[in-house]
Design an enzyme around this catalytic site. Structure first.
Site, PDB file in Angstrom:
ATOM      1  N   SER A  12       3.460   6.781  -1.030  1.00 46.27           N
ATOM      2  CA  SER A  12       4.105   5.490  -0.779  1.00 46.27           C
ATOM      3  C   SER A  12       3.436   4.807   0.414  1.00 46.27           C
ATOM      4  O   SER A  12       2.236   4.555   0.405  1.00 46.27           O
ATOM      5  CB  SER A  12       5.611   5.704  -0.561  1.00 46.27           C
ATOM      6  N   ASP A  70       6.484   3.227 -11.975  1.00 46.37           N
ATOM      7  CA  ASP A  70       6.462   2.559 -10.675  1.00 46.37           C
ATOM      8  C   ASP A  70       6.050   1.107 -10.879  1.00 46.37           C
ATOM      9  O   ASP A  70       4.972   0.828 -11.414  1.00 46.37           O
ATOM     10  CB  ASP A  70       5.469   3.264  -9.757  1.00 46.37           C
TER      11      ASP A  70
END
Length: 371
Positions: free
Chosen positions: A190, A296
């Site tokens: 991330s 995602d």
């Protein structure tokens, strides 16, 4: 020859159990509670929800850990994970078996989590054990208290600290025999994946002053990139699997310099007017492994990043995990989690990982771009 390869891992069964969906949902709720209606961030509440783990020099599952201060003035510290097996007599006698070093940057959208967060303590222990590597988890400063580029500076400071350890002959007191400072890797998920790129570029630029510390590879796990434009994956997956476009916008606003938009190079590396391709072409940025979760919403930005690195003449390997949500990597209860760990081990150890033709299929980035 520099290249960009891509593989898509198609699960042969439902590899994301209900428990993972529940755990990610719980994390999402905790994140939401820290956000004020006025755009503020509640640090005290974030820390209240963040379960911590203590370091221990007594090996647990073959891994010992300790906390070290890197810079007292900024409060920067790291948690170091050491593979106990590397201290064994037979390992000391095998001088050819070098121990790599992995600098890990935790995720949390630059606002959440720490090097001593229990989930990341577990991730780094697994990395240490799987790769048989020293793992240095950097507790970089977080937003909104510390905006860009504070986190990047902390990442580079950790590399400089290791160089000073070696220069002062202090490293021998804690580094295992065979620890190879010339074989360091940057890894993160991330926001930590975003850090890998930016710290890696800074390290490549300052490579002569960092010697004998040498970064030879980057591992970007679901890296946090973005831009002003709304991509197809953002429109398609907005709010479908835990994360919304609004969530991402919120955290970028906390992290980026005041007044900057999402086309700032920290967020959109190859954005409008960017000189990144030219700059990257002039410095020896090492090979990269980019892992993308198929559910995602920021996957388009991650694939654009890989293509930009390829255009800059860098070697990039992309692994797309289909039917996999963001956040899976911090929960060790899926097939994908262990497959990625094995992939990282192969990347760090220069091992060839056999591909099972029943679960893998190859695809080029050029084909992805056409689609």
């Amino acid at each position: 020859m520099n290249s960009c390869s891509k593989a898509i891992l198609k699960p042969s069964k439902d590899v994301v159990p209900l428990s993972t969906w529940i755990l990610i949902s719980k994390l999402k709720v905790e994140y939401m509670l820290t956000r004020g209606a006025d755009g503020s961030f509640n640090r005290n509440l974030a820390e209240f929800h963040d379960r911590k783990a203590s370091a221990s020099l007594a090996p647990h599952d073959g891994v010992a850990s300790m906390d070290v201060t890197i810079d007292r003035s900024s409060g920067l510290w790291s948690r170091i994970f050491l593979p106990a097996i590397a201290y064994a007599q037979e390992e000391q006698e095998n001088r050819d078996d070098k121990v790599p070093i992995i600098f890990y940057f935790h995720g949390g959208s630059y606002a959440h989590s720490s090097a001593n967060t229990a989930l990341y303590d577990m991730v780094c222990r697994q990395l240490c054990r799987t790769c048989r590597a020293v793992v240095i988890s950097v507790n970089y400063r977080r937003a909104p208290e510390h905006r860009c580029p504070a986190a990047y500076r902390d990442g580079l400071a950790a590399l400089r600290w290791l160089r000073l350890q070696a220069a002062r002959h202090v490293a021998a007191t804690w580094l295992p025999p065979g620890a190879d400072l010339s074989r360091c890797f940057l890894a993160g998920d991330s926001s930590g994946g975003n850090m890998v790129h930016h710290v890696g570029v800074a390290a490549a630029t300052a490579r002569h002053e960092l010697w004998p510390v040498r970064v030879v590879g980057h591992v970007l796990l679901m890296p946090m990139f973005g831009g002003v434009e709304r991509t197809a994956s953002e429109r398609r997956l907005d709010g479908q699997y835990f994360v919304t476009v609004k969530d991402r916008d919120y955290y970028w606003k906390l992290f980026l310099p005041e007044g900057a938009d999402r086309d700032h190079p920290a967020c959109n590396v190859f954005g409008p007017g960017s000189a990144a391709e030219r700059v990257l072409g002039e410095i020896p940025v090492p090979k990269s492994l980019v892992v993308v979760a198929g559910l995602d919403l920021t996957q388009d930005w991650q694939l654009r990043y890989a293509r930009g690195m390829e255009r800059s003449g860098k070697s990039v390997e992309v692994l797309v995990l289909e039917d996999t949500p963001v956040g899976f990597f911090i929960f060790p209860n899926t097939e994908q989690y262990y497959r990625v760990m094995d992939k990282i081990r192969g990347f760090v150890r220069d091992e060839e990982e056999p591909m099972d033709s029943s679960t893998w299929r190859d695809s080029s980035l050029a084909r992805q771009e056409r689609e």
